[in-house]
Design a protein around this motif. Structure first.
Motif, PDB file in Angstrom:
ATOM      1  N   VAL A1343      43.277   8.282  57.778  1.00  0.00           N
ATOM      2  CA  VAL A1343      41.792   7.775  58.161  1.00  0.00           C
ATOM      3  C   VAL A1343      41.823   6.253  57.360  1.00  0.00           C
ATOM      4  N   ILE A1344      42.291   6.379  56.177  1.00  0.00           N
ATOM      5  CA  ILE A1344      42.161   5.090  55.428  1.00  0.00           C
ATOM      6  C   ILE A1344      42.805   4.008  56.225  1.00  0.00           C
ATOM      7  N   VAL A1345      43.929   4.236  56.883  1.00  0.00           N
ATOM      8  CA  VAL A1345      44.512   3.447  57.537  1.00  0.00           C
ATOM      9  C   VAL A1345      43.929   2.896  58.740  1.00  0.00           C
ATOM     10  N   VAL A1346      43.324   3.858  59.710  1.00  0.00           N
ATOM     11  CA  VAL A1346      42.612   3.114  60.690  1.00  0.00           C
ATOM     12  C   VAL A1346      41.282   2.840  60.646  1.00  0.00           C
ATOM     13  N   ILE A1347      40.605   3.029  59.487  1.00  0.00           N
ATOM     14  CA  ILE A1347      39.558   2.224  58.908  1.00  0.00           C
ATOM     15  C   ILE A1347      39.974   1.077  58.447  1.00  0.00           C
ATOM     16  N   GLU A1348      40.922   0.673  57.863  1.00  0.00           N
ATOM     17  CA  GLU A1348      41.156  -0.451  57.334  1.00  0.00           C
ATOM     18  C   GLU A1348      41.416  -1.353  58.553  1.00  0.00           C
ATOM     19  N   ALA A1349      42.379  -0.838  59.414  1.00  0.00           N
ATOM     20  CA  ALA A1349      42.825  -1.457  60.700  1.00  0.00           C
ATOM     21  C   ALA A1349      41.623  -1.889  61.507  1.00  0.00           C
ATOM     22  N   ALA A1350      40.535  -1.047  61.625  1.00  0.00           N
ATOM     23  CA  ALA A1350      39.291  -1.306  62.374  1.00  0.00           C
ATOM     24  C   ALA A1350      38.423  -2.336  61.883  1.00  0.00           C
ATOM     25  N   LEU A1351      38.241  -2.311  60.492  1.00  0.00           N
ATOM     26  CA  LEU A1351      37.481  -3.174  59.912  1.00  0.00           C
ATOM     27  C   LEU A1351      37.922  -4.515  59.648  1.00  0.00           C
ATOM     28  N   PHE A1352      39.251  -4.672  59.294  1.00  0.00           N
ATOM     29  CA  PHE A1352      39.980  -5.684  58.860  1.00  0.00           C
ATOM     30  C   PHE A1352      41.229  -5.818  59.734  1.00  0.00           C
ATOM     31  N   PRO A1353      41.097  -6.243  60.999  1.00  0.00           N
ATOM     32  CA  PRO A1353      42.365  -6.117  61.880  1.00  0.00           C
ATOM     33  C   PRO A1353      43.388  -7.053  61.315  1.00  0.00           C
ATOM     34  N   SER A1354      44.651  -6.950  61.332  1.00  0.00           N
ATOM     35  CA  SER A1354      45.868  -7.761  60.671  1.00  0.00           C
ATOM     36  C   SER A1354      45.988  -8.947  62.046  1.00  0.00           C
ATOM     37  N   HIS A1355      45.551  -8.555  63.045  1.00  0.00           N
ATOM     38  CA  HIS A1355      46.312  -9.353  64.351  1.00  0.00           C
ATOM     39  C   HIS A1355      45.706 -10.847  64.005  1.00  0.00           C
ATOM     40  N   PRO A1356      46.467 -11.848  64.243  1.00  0.00           N
ATOM     41  CA  PRO A1356      45.704 -13.116  64.045  1.00  0.00           C
ATOM     42  C   PRO A1356      44.679 -13.614  65.084  1.00  0.00           C
ATOM     43  N   ALA A1357      44.881 -13.163  66.105  1.00  0.00           N
ATOM     44  CA  ALA A1357      43.553 -13.361  66.938  1.00  0.00           C
ATOM     45  C   ALA A1357      42.626 -12.265  67.150  1.00  0.00           C
ATOM     46  N   ALA A1358      42.666 -11.448  66.423  1.00  0.00           N
ATOM     47  CA  ALA A1358      41.792 -10.230  66.574  1.00  0.00           C
ATOM     48  C   ALA A1358      40.342 -10.583  66.382  1.00  0.00           C
ATOM     49  N   LEU A1359      39.912 -11.529  65.801  1.00  0.00           N
ATOM     50  CA  LEU A1359      38.416 -12.010  65.627  1.00  0.00           C
ATOM     51  C   LEU A1359      38.236 -13.309  66.160  1.00  0.00           C
ATOM     52  N   THR A1360      39.075 -13.672  67.268  1.00  0.00           N
ATOM     53  CA  THR A1360      38.904 -14.663  68.073  1.00  0.00           C
ATOM     54  C   THR A1360      38.171 -14.193  69.198  1.00  0.00           C
ATOM     55  N   LYS A1361      36.773 -14.890  69.479  1.00  0.00           N
ATOM     56  CA  LYS A1361      36.161 -14.691  70.723  1.00  0.00           C
ATOM     57  C   LYS A1361      37.015 -14.802  71.992  1.00  0.00           C
ATOM     58  N   PRO A1362      36.627 -13.873  72.552  1.00  0.00           N
ATOM     59  CA  PRO A1362      37.464 -13.873  74.064  1.00  0.00           C
ATOM     60  C   PRO A1362      36.717 -14.517  74.895  1.00  0.00           C
ATOM     61  N   GLU A1363      36.973 -15.122  76.010  1.00  0.00           N
ATOM     62  CA  GLU A1363      36.208 -15.817  77.110  1.00  0.00           C
ATOM     63  C   GLU A1363      35.725 -14.757  77.925  1.00  0.00           C
ATOM     64  N   GLY A1364      34.302 -15.016  78.312  1.00  0.00           N
ATOM     65  CA  GLY A1364      33.457 -14.225  79.142  1.00  0.00           C
ATOM     66  C   GLY A1364      32.853 -13.200  78.423  1.00  0.00           C
ATOM     67  N   VAL A1365      32.693 -13.166  76.987  1.00  0.00           N
ATOM     68  CA  VAL A1365      32.242 -12.201  76.245  1.00  0.00           C
ATOM     69  C   VAL A1365      31.020 -12.900  75.624  1.00  0.00           C
ATOM     70  N   ASP A1366      29.931 -12.667  75.914  1.00  0.00           N
ATOM     71  CA  ASP A1366      28.473 -13.355  75.371  1.00  0.00           C
ATOM     72  C   ASP A1366      28.198 -13.052  74.024  1.00  0.00           C
ATOM     73  N   VAL A1367      27.266 -13.476  73.407  1.00  0.00           N
ATOM     74  CA  VAL A1367      26.740 -13.203  71.970  1.00  0.00           C
ATOM     75  C   VAL A1367      26.365 -11.737  71.871  1.00  0.00           C
ATOM     76  N   SER A1368      25.418 -11.342  73.020  1.00  0.00           N
ATOM     77  CA  SER A1368      25.152  -9.725  72.880  1.00  0.00           C
ATOM     78  C   SER A1368      25.995  -8.960  72.799  1.00  0.00           C
ATOM     79  N   LYS A1369      27.262  -9.256  73.431  1.00  0.00           N
ATOM     80  CA  LYS A1369      28.109  -8.317  73.427  1.00  0.00           C
ATOM     81  C   LYS A1369      29.098  -8.185  72.009  1.00  0.00           C
ATOM     82  N   ILE A1370      29.070  -9.685  71.246  1.00  0.00           N
ATOM     83  CA  ILE A1370      29.635  -9.775  70.049  1.00  0.00           C
ATOM     84  C   ILE A1370      28.837  -8.772  68.976  1.00  0.00           C
ATOM     85  N   ALA A1371      27.299  -8.949  69.381  1.00  0.00           N
ATOM     86  CA  ALA A1371      26.712  -8.179  68.305  1.00  0.00           C
ATOM     87  C   ALA A1371      26.973  -6.917  68.451  1.00  0.00           C
TER      88      ALA A1371
END
Length: 1649
Positions: A1343-1371
């Motif tokens: 549980v702790i592992v998945v929570i930490e991975a979900a809230l603080f992804p370790s992938h370098p591009a995890a929080l890079t906005k993908p193309e085609g995703v608008d602001v409302s989707k990010i929200a």
């Protein structure tokens, strides 16, 4: 009459308005007239037109207006008003002169000429009172306008004169009718008409008029037009009134003769040449006089006809001759006109030469214009009126083509012939002979027609002959030939023998090719047969058909010509059969077609000629007419029975004479060999035979002669004559059997065998033609005498069987096809009358035809005959059984009587007819199935396909007719044996096959055959092992496999109930399953697919029987069958990876879906090992890459089928079960499926194809886990931990993963699984075994592992906005993080879960959260809240890194979240805060990072809430001694409690209500958050009061202000006081939204302080 009043009022008003300034007097007069018509005496009068006419002020006003020439508009209005009054008859008779005076003035002034003409026309047509001089003035007025310089006015004036002329003569007609009906004696209108027409004649002749005063001259064209118009439209007027008739004779005829005389008498020069417009109108007038007034004009009509003859002479102008010919054409079209010239003897004498001359002139035209034959058809049909007679508007003669002239001559002769035909046979009658009765009128008409025909037949025949030579258009040629036929009919009807023979000679000549001679050899290139010749043949045959009773001695000419036509065209007479080497029509053995022409080669005798040469060349379009001509030729001699005795005598005499001549030519074959072409020398003999057969009712009259002649012909040395003898023999046999006689022939079976036995002996003859005629005779016997055959059936079937079996078999495909036609006829029509004992013989004969390899189409069709026999046996089984029993009883009685005293071994097993005595229905069925099964293993793929499509439906349809034991034997020995042979690639062949079709040789050229012989006589005995070396062979054999496995399954399903009653069902079932399993592993995808479908059908059938209530006695057997099928299915699935190439998608779907029908029921009886094996099979399938796999964003068909099949192991509404022991296996399998997306077993062009499948599996796992989360087995299985472990890489990748949708589903699943997993832990709290504890520890860790991975992804591009995703989707994505934080707060954090409905609180029990878990959660929340502020504080003017990308939440929403979740703020304060802190975040273009502010606030709020609730709980429990003074001294709650972050928590777990847990959460991270807020405010303070504050800076300040609102609580009073000065200073911000937010937070300090 309101319309009249309104129109007149409007005209007067317009006139008054127009004359207001220019003519005051006219204005006053118009106004006075308006007052007058408004008077009641006018407006309300019963007859308004009469009232207006009486009140002459209105008309006077318009008359005055017409005189105002200086006011053109007033003139136009006035003329229109006068026209309106005239139209409504509102002008008094006395006012007509005034009106005409006014109109004449307008004419003289040249004003409103068109309207003047309209007024005059209306005045003449609407007012009958306009007569005498007034009418003449109106006509003169129009004539004067006709001479206007304006061409439009002149044309309209001419048209007006024509209408006036018609109206004047219409008055005469009405006057005559009134005189006849009412007895009136007025002739005023007749007088006007007479005077008007008389002046037309005078003016046209150049004389002064009598009645039309003031008119000096008139153009001749107009005068002739007006005269013609009157003569055409009103012939009754001129014929009824004598003055009119005399006017025609005295004036019109003399005028026509006068105007035409220069053209007739003087030589043609420029001075004497007629003017085209005048000549056209003269000829039109001549045509009118001849056609409409021929009764009135006797000699004059002949004069006109003679003039036309003169006009047709070659020395006249071409256009004048053509127009004259058009007039002649119109005359020829009218039979009454023609007959008018022959009413009296004196007229006849003069008319003969005229009509003969006319026809001769037409022949001259044809001779001159032959070169126009190619374009003649373009001018047909000739219009009525003809082209040039209609050129009334032309002033010069047009160019005339020779094609038009030829078409006109053609139409003239055709019209003349039609007219004569209608006169000879009036009312469309076609008399069959000359003996029919006729009325006196018809006799008179025929006499006159005969006079006319006598004078024109010779030139008409000459003209037709020339047209037949020069014309090439088929339509025109056909019409000429039809005209010749009509002439022949006329001659036959009028009994003109010489003329009949002349026209027949012309028709026969046209039927033969050019330069054809019966006694000479053809030219090197052959005789060219054209469509013209074929049309002539068609007309000749049609004439003989229709007029045979009237031909008399002309039959000699007809029969001779027909024989020559047969020699040229090879026409099939219909009754004579084809002969050896004789080509009748294009076929597989026909002559080769070269360059669009079919060269028909003559067959010459071996002793006369050895080569062949071209006789005739026939084009393709011409050859298409030959079948129709052959049919007509056959019909000609077939209908001789309808002829009279005399006519039949003439025909027989003609045939006999021609036969004698032919025999003489045959004897001189060395000199003249044309007679041998196409067996034309047999024509008279064959037609004599045909005529004799058509008259069988008189057979005793000529039967001895015919038979003697045929015997003589059969003994002739000529091969053709010998063949004709055989033909005669077969025909006689057929005639003898089919002719009705008393007593019937079926009552004499000996006679039947005596007639037919010699026919079977012909089978030993090696000549193919003899065999062909033998089979044709069989066909004829079946057609005519089939129902009456009793003891002769074995002979008939034996003749047919000898064609394909034994030493007498033939290798000619056509003969086999003919024999098969006989067999088809027996099966289709005579099965009910066929003896039962002949059934086995018939079935074996059909089998021989199926296995013969000469004619493949015959073999394919023969397969269908087995179905027909089976259908007959099914429907008539009761009758057949009765016949079998009856024959057995009769045989037993006869055998006892015949064999009394003889040994038993002397008794025969066959009857007198050679048929077996012991025949059963079951034996018939078994032989049918064996024949079909043997064909299912044939070498030829088409035969295999057809047999397979017949065998299995037949057995499926009729299986219920066999007893269970026999059915079981058939399925084991036939169906399963066939399927086993198919699996082993074995086929059956005829052991002594010598010939095959070329197609079959090519198809099996790559097949190696090894023969295997057995001792059995069954058709299934011998097998051949096939080794396929080509892809085509494999595909064809794969089709056979598919048909075999599908058919076997269908048969087994249909016979399941009967098979269950037998002892060997399990063995048969196991054998079938093993064969199906073998085919499931076949290398061909289609075979595997068919096998999967077959297994599905089998399982469904057994499952359906298992569900039925009547299967109690076989329940165990059927359940074991299902388990065997399950084992076969799992075994086949496990071998799928070994198959190369892999299956296609549809095959994998079918394989997976095999067990779906029964898996729900088997779930309760399957062991855990079997279920585990099933799940492993499904995993193997889902890891298999289909050969036609496509990349889809959703789950593909195989994945969907696998998932649906797996979920069948879980109890559901359709398949409920109290025990859910298979659920852990299913959940763990879903975990494996989900994990495939992290490490896919295969990629398609580098793309992951398991994304959609993972989405579906995640949803399925969540659904099932939520239902069974509190089950002990589920908890012990560790499925939750495994599933969270599988989701960890997915949530950790976030935007860098394979799909954003997959991450969204995974986040929702994480929340749900943690929620329900904690519920499961609460439910298992009562279990203290080691397994549960281990599972619990592993779950907390995951549980702790998945929570930490979900809230603080370790992938370098995890929080890079993908193309085609608008602001409302990010929200929305950020909201998922917030939901997870809320879950942590409600389900894990201490005390916050007390009032929660999630996690363990839902179960009513709080679980013990391990201390490391609490410490890790604390660290996660601190990272989520503090790191955000640190990033804000460390940001420069333009960081260029993680920019503000907008999360879709405005500042008001953030303040709401902070104040709403704080718990220490009242509702009113929250409301006040909300209204004062309305702001929004901005989005900066070009940035790609995502700044999760709402998430940070949620984390911070969680820390604050947890700290506050922990403090309250600690104070209540008395376990914490912190004081407010310590807080006032700004002591750090973390230092006060002695813990900091993760160091404050030990390694042991404690309940959340314990002091240790409380101290662990006392103000953790809050002080650091306060410090960060203060630091951010201080950083932005220099720009807060200036206008340099950017949107991004304002957003950060708003975020900090909302965070400060969360610290304004009693628990954090000291921290809030440190922030108070900064907030007060920030109130002076230059931006209103920031200032309002700050004031809203400061308002919260009122309650705190």
């Amino acid at each position: 009459m309101a319309t009249l009043l309104e129109g007149v009022s409007a005209d007067l008003a317009a006139l008054a308005a127009e004359a207001r300034k220019k003519s005051p007097a006219l204005k006053m007069k118009a106004e006075g007239a308006m007052i007058r018509i408004r008077n009641a005496s006018v407006a309300k009068a019963d007859n308004v037109p009469e009232a207006i006419a009486a009140a002459r002020d209105v008309l006077q006003t318009f008359i005055v207006g017409c005189e105002e020439i200086k006011v053109p508009k007033a003139v136009a209005i006035s003329v229109a008003g006068i026209h309106r009054l005239i139209q409504h008859n509102a002008v008094h008779v006395e006012s007509f002169p005034i009106v005409l005076d006014s109109l004449e003035k307008l004419r003289d002034a040249g004003l409103e000429e068109i309207k003047v003409l309209q007024c005059v026309l209306s005045l003449v047509t609407t007012t009958p009172q306009l007569v005498d001089k007034a009418l003449a003035r109106a006509c003169v007025l129009c004539f004067s306008l006709h001479f206007s310089r304006d061409s439009t006015t002149a044309a309209i004036a001419a048209a007006t004169l024509r209408q006036i002329t018609t109206a004047v003569f219409d008055r005469v007609v009405i006057e005559d009718q009134m005189r006849e009906t009412h007895g009136e004696s007025s002739t005023l209108h007749a007088s006007d008409g007479f005077m008007l027409f008389q002046d037309f004649c005078l003016l046209t002749n150049g004389d002064a008029p009598i009645w039309l005063q003031g008119l000096s001259d008139m153009t001749r064209t107009l005068g002739l037009e007006l005269m013609e118009s009157a003569l055409i439209s009103h012939p009754a007027v001129f014929c009824k009134h004598d003055p009119y008739a005399s006017l025609i004779k005295q004036r019109v005829c003399s005028l026509v003769i006068k105007l035409s005389s220069p053209t007739i008498s003087a030589p043609m020069t420029r001075a004497t040449a007629p003017l085209f417009p005048v000549a056209i109108r003269l000829l039109r007038l001549i045509h009118t006089l001849i056609s409409a007034y021929h009764d009135l004009l006797g000699p004059e009509s002949e004069i006109f006809l003679s003039m036309l003859c003169k006009f047709l002479q070659p020395d006249k102008l071409l256009w004048h001759r053509v127009v004259s010919l058009e007039v002649v054409h119109e005359i020829f079209k009218s039979p009454p006109v023609l007959m008018a010239f022959f009413e009296s003897p004196e007229m006849h004498a003069q008319s003969v030469d005229v009509f003969s001359e006319l026809a001769s002139q037409i022949n001259n035209f044809i001779a001159e214009c032959r070169d126009g034959h190619e374009s003649a058809a373009q001018h047909l049909p000739v219009t009525a009126p003809p082209l040039h007679l209609s050129l009334m508007d032309k002033s010069e003669a047009p160019q005339i083509s020779h094609g038009y002239i030829l078409a006109l001559c053609f139409s003239s002769l055709i019209a003349l012939t039609k007219s004569l035909s209608s006169l000879v046979q009036p009312h469309g009658r076609r008399d069959g002979g000359r003996g029919s009765t006729s009325s006196a009128q018809d006799v008179n008409s025929r006499q006159r027609a005969k006079m006319l025909f006598d004078c024109v037949w010779n030139p008409v025949l000459s003209g037709f002959s020339m047209l037949l030579v020069c014309l090439s258009n088929e339509t025109m040629v056909e019409k000429v030939l039809r005209a010749v036929q009509s002439a022949i009919r006329i001659c036959c009807t009028l009994n003109l023998k010489h003329q009949r023979d002349a026209f027949l000679t012309a028709l026969c000549t046209a039927s033969l090719p050019a330069n054809y001679s019966w006694s000479t050899d053809p030219p090197p290139q052959g005789w060219q047969v054209s469509n013209k010749n074929l049309h002539a043949v068609h007309i000749l045959l049609n004439s003989a058909l229709c007029m045979g009773n009237m031909m008399e001695s002309s039959w000699d000419l007809i029969v001779s010509t027909i024989q020559q036509i047969v020699a040229i065209l090879d026409l099939d007479g219909g009754e004579q059969p084809p002969r050896s080497g004789h080509i009748r029509k294009p076929s597989l053995t026909s002559a080769t077609t070269r360059k669009g022409h079919r060269c028909v080669c003559a067959r010459e005798c071996a002793h006369m000629r050895t080569g062949s040469e071209t006789v005739v060349a026939i084009s393709g379009s011409t050859a298409s007419e030959l079948p129709a001509l052959s049919a007509m030729l056959a019909q000609l001699f077939q209908i001789t029975h309808t002829m009279s005795d005399e006519a039949l005598g003439y025909l027989m005499a003609a045939l006999w004479h021609q036969s004698e001549a032919t025999l003489e030519q045959v004897s001189l074959a060395g000199v003249n060999h044309v007679v041998f072409r196409h067996d034309a020398f047999l024509f008279p003999v064959s037609k004599l035979l045909e005529v004799g057969l058509a008259n069988l009712d008189r057979i005793m009259v000529f039967w001895p002669m015919v038979t003697a002649h045929l015997i003589e012909v059969s003994c002739h040395s000529h091969p053709g004559l010998r063949q004709q003898g055989v033909t005669a023999l077969t025909r006689l046999i057929h005639a003898a059997l089919s002719h009705p006689r008393q007593p019937p022939i079926q009552d004499n079976p000996g006679l039947q065998q005596a007639i037919l036995s010699p026919l079977r002996n012909l089978a030993s003859c090696p000549h193919l033609q003899t065999r062909r005629q033998q089979l044709e005779c069989v066909m004829q016997v079946l057609d005519s005498s089939g129902p009456s055959l009793a003891h002769a059936w074995p002979v008939v079937i034996g003749i047919i069987s000898d064609t394909v079996a034994g030493n007498t078999r033939v290798t000619d495909a056509s003969i086999i096809a003919l024999a098969f036609e006989n067999l088809q006829l027996i099966v289709q029509d005579f099965l009910p009358s066929l003896p039962v004992r002949c059934m086995l013989m018939l079935l074996r004969t059909i089998g021989h035809f199926c296995r013969q390899q000469v004619a493949v189409n015959v073999a394919l069709t023969a397969v269908g005959l087995l179905w027909n026999v089976a259908d007959h046996v099914s429907h008539n089984r009761v009758v057949l059984q009765e016949h079998i029993e009856l024959r057995l009883k009769e045989d037993s009685v006869s055998s006892e009587a015949d064999l009394a005293g003889h040994p038993v071994h002397h008794r025969r097993e066959v009857d007198a007819d050679g048929l077996p005595r012991h025949v059963t229905i079951g034996g018939i069925w078994r032989l049918i199935y064996e024949q079909l099964a043997a064909l299912c293993l044939d070498e030829r793929v088409d035969v295999r396909r057809s047999a397979s499509q017949t065998l299995y439906p037949t057995l499926k349809t009729h299986a219920h007719l066999l007893p269970p034991a026999e059915l079981k034997s058939v399925i084991d020995d036939v169906i399963l044996h066939t399927l086993r042979c198919v699996v082993q690639d074995r086929v059956l062949c005829e052991p002594d096959t010598t010939t095959k079709d070329d197609d079959q040789n090519n198809q099996h050229s790559n097949t190696t055959v090894a023969r295997a012989k057995t001792a059995s006589d069954s058709p299934l005995a011998s097998g051949v092992l096939v080794q396929h070396h080509s892809t085509t062979d494999k595909k064809l054999w794969a089709e056979t496999k598919s048909l075999a496995v599908s058919g076997s399954a269908h048969v087994f399903v249909s016979a399941l109930e009967q098979l269950l009653q037998c002892d060997g069902f399990t063995r048969s079932w196991s054998m079938l399953l093993s064969l199906v399993q073998s085919l499931l592993e076949d290398e061909t995808d289609a075979v595997a697919l068919a096998s999967a479908n077959a297994l599905t059908n089998l399982i469904r059938a057994v499952e359906g029987g298992h569900e039925g209530g009547g299967a109690s006695t076989h329940a165990a057997t059927m359940q074991q069958a299902l388990r065997d099928a399950f084992a076969a299915w799992t075994s086949a699935c496990m071998r799928l990876p070994d198959r190369q190439p892999p299956h296609r998608t549809r095959t994998l779907v079918a394989v997976v879906g095999c067990m779906r029908p029964s898996l729900g029921h088997l779930r309760s009886v399957l062991s855990t090992e079997e279920v585990a094996r099933a799940t492993e099979c499904l995993f193997v399938v889902v890891c298999q890459q289909a050969s036609d796999a496509l990349y889809l964003t959703r789950a593909n068909e195989v994945q969907e089928e696998v998932l649906a099949t797996l979920l069948l192991l879980v109890p559901s509404a359709d398949y409920p079960h109290p025990d859910a022991h298979h659920v852990p296996l299913v959940l763990l399998q879903l975990v494996r499926y989900t994990a495939l997306v992290n490490s896919p077993p295969w990629l398609l062009r580098g793309r992951n194809c398991y994304v959609g499948f993972a989405v579906d599996c995640i949803g399925a796992f969540v659904t099932q886990f939520c239902s069974y989360s509190e089950e002990a087995a589920v908890i012990r299985s560790g499925a939750a931990r495994a599933f969270l472990a599988a989701l960890t890489p997915i949530v950790d990748a976030r935007y860098a993963g394979p799909s954003v949708a997959l991450w969204e589903v995974a986040m929702d699943a994480v929340v749900a699984i943690i929620d329900y997993g904690l519920r499961g832990l609460a439910a298992s709290a009562q279990h203290t075994d080691a397994a549960i504890q281990k599972v619990t520890e592993e779950l907390w860790e995951q549980v702790i592992v998945v929570i930490e991975a979900a809230l603080f992804p370790s992938h370098p591009a995890a929080l890079t906005k993908p193309e085609g995703v608008d602001v409302s989707k990010i929200a929305d994505h950020e909201q998922l993080d917030i939901d997870l934080v809320k879950l942590v707060c409600e389900a894990i954090l201490p005390h916050t879960s007390a009032a929660s409905t999630r996690g363990s609180s839902r179960a009513g029990v709080d679980v013990v959260v391990p201390a490391p878990v609490l410490a890790k959660v604390t660290d996660i929340l601190r990272r989520g809240s503090v790191n955000m502020l640190k990033r804000m504080g460390s940001r420069g003017v333009d960081s260029g890194g993680n920019g503000d990308h907008g999360d879709g939440h405005d500042g008001r929403a953030g303040a709401e979240q902070a104040s709403g979740d704080g718990g220490g703020v009242k509702a009113e304060e929250q409301k006040r805060y909300d209204t004062s802190s309305h702001y929004s975040l901005s989005q900066r273009a070009g940035a790609h990072g995502v700044l999760r502010r709402a998430f940070a606030k949620a984390c911070f709020q969680a820390l604050v809430d947890c700290s506050a609730t922990t403090s309250t709980a600690a104070t209540t429990a008395g376990t914490v001694t912190a004081t407010s003074g310590a807080r006032d001294n700004h002591s750090d709650p973390e230092s006060t409690s002695g813990v900091s972050g993760g160091e404050a928590v030990g390694t042991t777990t404690a309940p959340v209500s314990s002091p240790a847990a409380t101290s662990a959460w006392d103000g953790v991270g809050v002080r650091e958050m306060a410090e960060e807020c203060a630091r951010v405010l201080e950083k932005h303070m220099p720009v807060l009061t200036s206008y340099e504050l950017t949107d991004q800076d304002a957003d950060e300040v708003l975020f900090v202000v909302s965070a400060c609102a969360s610290l304004v609580t009693p628990r954090h009073r000291a921290l809030a006081r440190t922030l108070f000065p900064l907030l007060v200073e920030a109130c002076a911000c230059s931006r209103p939204d920031v200032a309002r937010a700050v004031r809203g937070v400061l308002s919260l300090y009122q309650a705190l302080l």
